[in-house]
Design a protein around this motif. Structure first.
Motif, short mmCIF file in Angstrom:
data_model
loop_
_atom_site.label_atom_id
_atom_site.label_comp_id
_atom_site.label_asym_id
_atom_site.label_seq_id
_atom_site.Cartn_x
_atom_site.Cartn_y
_atom_site.Cartn_z
N THR A 273 50.15 15.44 88.77
CA THR A 273 51.29 15.29 88.56
C THR A 273 52.41 17.00 88.84
O THR A 273 53.47 16.45 89.46
CB THR A 273 51.35 14.16 88.06
N SER A 274 52.05 17.81 87.92
CA SER A 274 52.54 18.95 87.97
C SER A 274 52.86 19.72 88.41
O SER A 274 51.79 20.17 89.96
CB SER A 274 52.63 19.54 86.23
N ASP A 275 53.95 20.79 88.97
CA ASP A 275 54.25 21.94 89.78
C ASP A 275 53.33 23.43 89.54
O ASP A 275 53.73 24.50 88.86
CB ASP A 275 55.36 22.20 90.49
N ASN A 276 52.03 22.94 89.02
CA ASN A 276 51.26 24.36 88.58
C ASN A 276 49.47 24.57 89.27
O ASN A 276 48.90 24.18 90.11
CB ASN A 276 51.07 24.51 87.07
N LEU A 277 48.92 25.12 88.88
CA LEU A 277 47.40 25.69 89.76
C LEU A 277 47.27 24.48 89.14
O LEU A 277 46.10 23.80 90.12
CB LEU A 277 47.14 26.90 89.21
N PRO A 278 46.34 24.50 87.84
CA PRO A 278 45.73 23.30 87.53
C PRO A 278 45.84 22.04 88.45
O PRO A 278 44.70 21.11 88.57
CB PRO A 278 46.23 23.07 86.15
N SER A 279 47.19 21.49 88.80
CA SER A 279 47.54 20.17 88.85
C SER A 279 47.26 20.43 90.50
O SER A 279 46.72 19.57 91.27
CB SER A 279 49.03 19.54 88.99
N ARG A 280 47.00 21.71 91.13
CA ARG A 280 47.18 21.46 93.09
C ARG A 280 45.42 21.60 92.82
O ARG A 280 45.16 21.21 93.44
CB ARG A 280 48.05 23.44 93.11
N LEU A 281 44.81 22.23 91.80
CA LEU A 281 43.36 22.17 91.90
C LEU A 281 43.03 20.86 91.91
O LEU A 281 42.06 20.54 92.64
CB LEU A 281 42.44 23.04 90.96
N LEU A 282 43.37 19.74 91.47
CA LEU A 282 43.35 18.35 90.72
C LEU A 282 43.26 17.73 91.97
O LEU A 282 42.68 17.15 92.54
CB LEU A 282 43.96 17.88 89.36
N LYS A 283 44.23 18.03 92.71
CA LYS A 283 45.26 17.49 94.16
C LYS A 283 43.69 17.80 95.84
O LYS A 283 43.34 16.90 96.02
CB LYS A 283 46.02 17.72 94.30
N LEU A 284 43.56 19.28 95.40
CA LEU A 284 42.02 19.03 95.95
C LEU A 284 41.11 18.18 96.33
O LEU A 284 40.07 17.85 97.31
CB LEU A 284 41.82 20.22 95.84
N LEU A 285 40.87 17.89 94.95
CA LEU A 285 39.39 17.16 94.03
C LEU A 285 39.62 15.63 95.66
O LEU A 285 38.37 14.70 95.29
CB LEU A 285 39.51 16.30 92.90
N THR A 286 41.17 15.46 95.74
CA THR A 286 41.06 14.32 96.78
C THR A 286 41.51 14.19 97.90
O THR A 286 41.41 13.08 99.00
CB THR A 286 42.04 12.90 95.88
N ASP A 287 41.43 15.64 97.84
CA ASP A 287 42.14 15.94 99.89
C ASP A 287 40.70 15.74 100.85
O ASP A 287 39.79 16.65 100.59
CB ASP A 287 42.71 17.41 99.72
N PRO A 288 40.89 14.96 101.48
CA PRO A 288 39.29 14.98 102.95
C PRO A 288 39.43 16.04 103.25
O PRO A 288 38.95 16.30 104.02
CB PRO A 288 40.34 13.59 104.00
#
Length: 415
Positions: A273-288
Motif C-alpha cells: 500500500t506504500s509508494d515504493n518499489l516493493p509495494s509496486r511489485l506486490l501490486k503487479l501480482l494482482t494485476d491481470p
C-alpha cells in the motif's frame, strides 16, 4: 561468384523493399554475397558493399524463402552465405556494416537447422567462427543499434542452435554493455541485450558489485513505474532471478533483497500500500495485465527468500503469498518465528496476512458502518476463504469464523 555493378545492386535493393518481389534469384544472391564479402578499401567498393548487405537484409526480412537460403547450418560442410558473412565481418567492419550484418545473421537464425541422424555431427569450424565473430562484435560495437542486432543473434543461437559458439566468457562484456553503454530504460536497444544475457551460461565466478546491482535494480524500478508491457518486463525479471542464483558473492543478493522487500522499519502500513518499489511489485501480482511477470516475480521473491515458506510469507505477507504456495503445493505452518528472528524487527509482532506491524494496525473495526446484512455476507465470505485454505493444507490454522460461531460470538439474524 561474379560481383554485380552498382546499378544492378541498386535495382535489386529497390525490388527487395517490396514483399512481392523480395525473393532473389540464386544468381542475384550469389552476386550480392560476393560484393558484400569484398575487402576492397576504396570508397566506391565500400559503398557497393553496404548496398549489397542492405539488399540481402531487406529481402531476408520480407521473404521466408530467402531466409531459408541464407540460414545458418552448423551441420553442413558447405559454406552458406551466413558463414561467408561471419568470416568476412569477424573483424574490420564499419559501424553501418556492423548493424546490417547483425540484422542478416539474426534473420538467418530465426528457425532452427534441420538435420537427420546421418547429418548430426556439428561442424566444429562453425562453432569457432561464431565465437570469434561475437568476441569482436560485442566489444567493438560503436552503435547501440548494432549491439541490439548482435544480441538478437545471440538469443537465436541460444534458443535454436543449442548455444552454438556461446560461452560463459560472453556474459561479462554483455553485462558491462547493459550497465554502461545503454539507457536504463527498457527499449529497442536494451531489451534484446537483456534477453540474450539471461539465456547465456553464467561462469561460476561471476561477480556483481553493489553499484552494479543498484544499476540493475534501477532498470526494474524504472520499468515498473513506467508500466512497461508484460512481455518486455518478463525478460528483466528472468535476468534478475538468474543473477540472484548465479553470482558468487553476497553483495548483489543483499542489494536485491533490500530493494524488493519492505524494510522492517516501514511496516506501519499493510504491505503493498506504500509508494515504493516493493509495494509496486506486490501490486503487479494482482494485476491481470502482468500474467507472465507475475509468475516470474513470484520466482524472484521465492529465490530471494531462500526457498523458505516462512521467510517468503514474512517478506510479502500471506495475502500475496497464499496463491503461490497453494499452486506449488508448498505447506506453511503459520509460524513466522524463524523469519522474524533473522529480521531486524526482533520481537515486533507482525500480522502474517498483511505483513503490517500489529501495533500499527488501526483499532477501528473493519465492520464499522456496515449493515447487519453486509456483516453477515462478509463473515460468510471469510468463512469460505478460510475453509478452502485449511482444506488445501496451505495454512494449518483453525477457521476463526467457525471458532467464533461455536463460542457463541455470532448469532443468527432474523429473516
Amino acid at each position: 561468384m561474379n560481383q554485380l555493378s552498382t546499378s544492378q545492386i541498386e535495382g535489386i535493393l529497390q525490388r527487395a523493399r517490396n514483399p512481392e518481389t523480395a525473393l532473389l534469384e540464386q544468381c542475384e544472391l550469389n552476386g550480392l554475397i560476393a560484393c558484400a564479402c569484398s575487402r576492397s578499401e576504396s570508397s566506391a567498393e565500400a559503398s557497393d558493399r553496404l548496398l549489397a548487405l542492405k539488399a540481402i537484409a531487406n529481402s531476408a526480412l520480407l521473404s521466408p524463402q530467402l531466409r531459408a537460403k541464407i540460414s545458418l547450418d552448423p551441420y553442413s560442410e558447405e559454406e552458406s552465405p551466413s558463414f561467408l558473412l561471419l568470416k568476412r565481418y569477424a573483424q574490420n567492419f564499419s559501424d553501418d556494416e556492423d548493424f546490417v550484418v547483425g540484422r542478416i545473421l539474426f534473420l538467418a537464425t530465426l528457425a532452427p537447422p534441420s538435420y537427420s541422424d546421418a547429418k548430426s555431427t556439428m561442424n566444429k569450424a562453425s562453432e569457432a567462427l561464431v565465437s570469434h565473430y561475437l568476441q569482436h562484435h560485442i566489444v567493438d560495437s560503436a552503435l547501440p543499434e548494432a549491439l541490439a542486432e548482435s544480441s538478437k543473434f545471440i538469443f537465436n543461437l541460444s534458443v535454436n542452435f543449442g548455444g552454438l559458439g556461446l560461452s560463459a566468457s560472453d556474459v561479462r562484456p554483455l553485462f558491462d554493455m547493459l550497465l554502461s553503454k545503454t539507457p536504463h530504460d527498457l527499449g529497442p536497444v536494451t531489451n534484446p541485450l537483456i534477453s540474450a544475457l539471461w539465456k547465456l551460461p553464467f561462469p561460476e565466478d561471476f561477480y556483481v558489485s553493489a553499484p552494479e546491482a543498484e544499476a540493475a535494480i534501477d532498470y526494474l524500478d524504472r520499468a515498473v513505474q513506467a508500466r512497461t508491457e508484460d512481455s518486455t518486463l518478463a525478460p528483466l525479471l528472468c535476468l534478475l532471478t538468474r543473477l540472484y542464483s548465479s553470482v558468487c558473492d553476497e553483495s548483489f543478493r543483499i542489494v536485491v533483497r533490500r530493494a524488493i522487500f519492505t524494510d522492517d522499519s516501514e511496516r506501519d502500513l499493510p504491505l503493498g500500500t506504500s509508494d515504493n518499489l516493493p509495494s509496486r511489485l506486490l501490486k503487479l501480482l494482482t494485476d491481470p495485465q502482468y500474467l507472465k511477470s507475475k509468475e516470474l516475480l513470484y520466482g524472484l521473491f521465492w529465490e530471494a527468500s531462500s526457498g523458505n515458506a516462512s521467510t517468503f510469507v514474512y517478506n510479502i505477507g500471506f495475502g500475496f503469498a497464499s496463491g503461490f504456495l497453494a499452486s506449488n503445493n508448498i505447506p506453511f505452518t503459520g509460524d513466522l518465528g524463524s523469519a522474524k528472528a533473522s529480521s531486524s524487527s526482533g520481537g515486533t509482532q507482525i500480522n502474517p496476512v498483511t505483513g503490517q506491524n500489529i501495533c500499527a494496525e488501526s483499532s477501528e473495526s473493519p465492520f464499522e458502518g456496515l449493515t447487519d446484512e453486509e456483516k453477515e455476507r462478509e463473515a460468510e465470505r471469510l468463512f469460505v476463504l478460510f475453509e478452502r485454505i485449511r482444506e488445501n493444507g496451505v495454512l494449518n490454522v483453525e477457521n476463526p469464523i467457525r471458532t467464533a460461531v461455536e463460542s457463541g460470538r455470532f448469532e443468527q439474524l432474523p429473516d
